[in-house]
Design a protein around this motif. Structure first.
Motif, short mmCIF file in Angstrom:
data_model
loop_
_atom_site.label_atom_id
_atom_site.label_comp_id
_atom_site.label_asym_id
_atom_site.label_seq_id
_atom_site.Cartn_x
_atom_site.Cartn_y
_atom_site.Cartn_z
N VAL A 223 -6.73 0.10 6.32
CA VAL A 223 -7.11 1.10 5.33
C VAL A 223 -8.58 0.90 5.01
CG1 VAL A 223 -4.85 1.56 4.29
CG2 VAL A 223 -6.20 -0.38 3.47
N THR B 50 -7.84 5.91 6.38
CA THR B 50 -7.13 5.00 7.25
C THR B 50 -7.80 4.98 8.62
OG1 THR B 50 -4.97 4.49 8.21
CG2 THR B 50 -5.47 6.81 7.91
N ILE C 234 -7.98 3.34 -1.93
CA ILE C 234 -7.89 3.70 -0.51
C ILE C 234 -8.50 5.08 -0.32
CG2 ILE C 234 -6.34 4.16 1.42
CD1 ILE C 234 -4.32 2.24 0.06
N CYS D 139 -11.18 1.10 2.08
CA CYS D 139 -11.14 1.02 0.62
C CYS D 139 -12.55 0.99 0.05
CB CYS D 139 -10.42 -0.24 0.17
SG CYS D 139 -8.74 -0.38 0.76
N PHE E 111 -0.67 5.00 -0.48
CA PHE E 111 -0.89 5.61 0.83
C PHE E 111 -0.08 6.90 0.96
CE2 PHE E 111 -0.59 6.33 5.31
CZ PHE E 111 -1.66 5.71 5.91
N ASP F 28 0.83 -1.21 0.00
CA ASP F 28 0.00 0.00 0.00
C ASP F 28 0.86 1.26 0.00
OD1 ASP F 28 -2.55 -1.25 0.13
OD2 ASP F 28 -2.34 -1.50 2.31
#
Length: 176
Positions: A64, A76, A73, A66, A24, A20
């Motif tokens: 995360v 978080t 994403i 999604c 991210f 990720d």
């Protein structure tokens, strides 16, 4: 391969993982001004590696949020500082990524994470510490049934500054 921890109508939550990193970090950088002074997220490969390592200790779960459609994403959510024994509690941390903020995705994802904390992690109590000026975050925990329990001056250090926080909590046995 994605391993969902919880699935909702529009989003799912899954554990954050090494692959990720690029997405991210890109989203965190693009959302940096939006997040300040509420939270500081990893904006480099090194920071992301340190962030991931936190979740190897067993006292935190990093996730995360999604989209179910497409899998991007959108935010978080973490359950940090998990204490077992007679406490059975953890503390939430969460953030939306631009351009997805304000669409209810993080609200749904945090709700899924709280359910996961109670049902799968078997926590009795989930807490959220929120800066008083962060009205969006305060509304989110209120919608999820958290109750305000107090105020702590200079409670959490974010970006080198000790910031005041309101303390909110919800317990597994609370009826909504």
């Amino acid at each position: 391969m994605s391993v969902e921890l919880a699935v909702g109508a529009r989003v799912m939550v899954r554990q954050v993982r090494r692959d990720d990193e690029a997405r991210f970090v890109k989203l965190a950088r693009a959302s940096s001004a939006f997040h300040r002074p509420w939270v500081a997220l990893p904006e480099s490969a090194e920071q992301f590696a340190t962030y991931l390592a936190r979740f190897d200790e067993g006292d935190a779960v990093g996730m995360v949020i999604c989209l179910r459609e497409g899998g991007d994403i959108v935010g978080t959510v973490n359950i940090n500082g998990i204490v077992r024994g007679c406490y059975q509690r953890g503390t939430l941390g969460y953030a939306a990524f631009l351009p997805y903020a304000g669409r209810g995705y993080v609200n749904e994802g945090v709700g899924l994470a709280v359910t996961y904390a109670f049902e799968e992690l078997r926590l009795h109590r989930v807490e959220a510490d929120i800066q008083p000026e962060n009205s969006a975050s305060l509304r989110l925990v209120q919608r999820l049934g958290f109750r305000k329990e107090g105020f702590s001056p200079g409670f959490i250090r974010i970006d080198g500054v000790w910031r005041d926080h309101e303390r909110w909590a919800r317990t597994a046995d609370h009826v909504y």
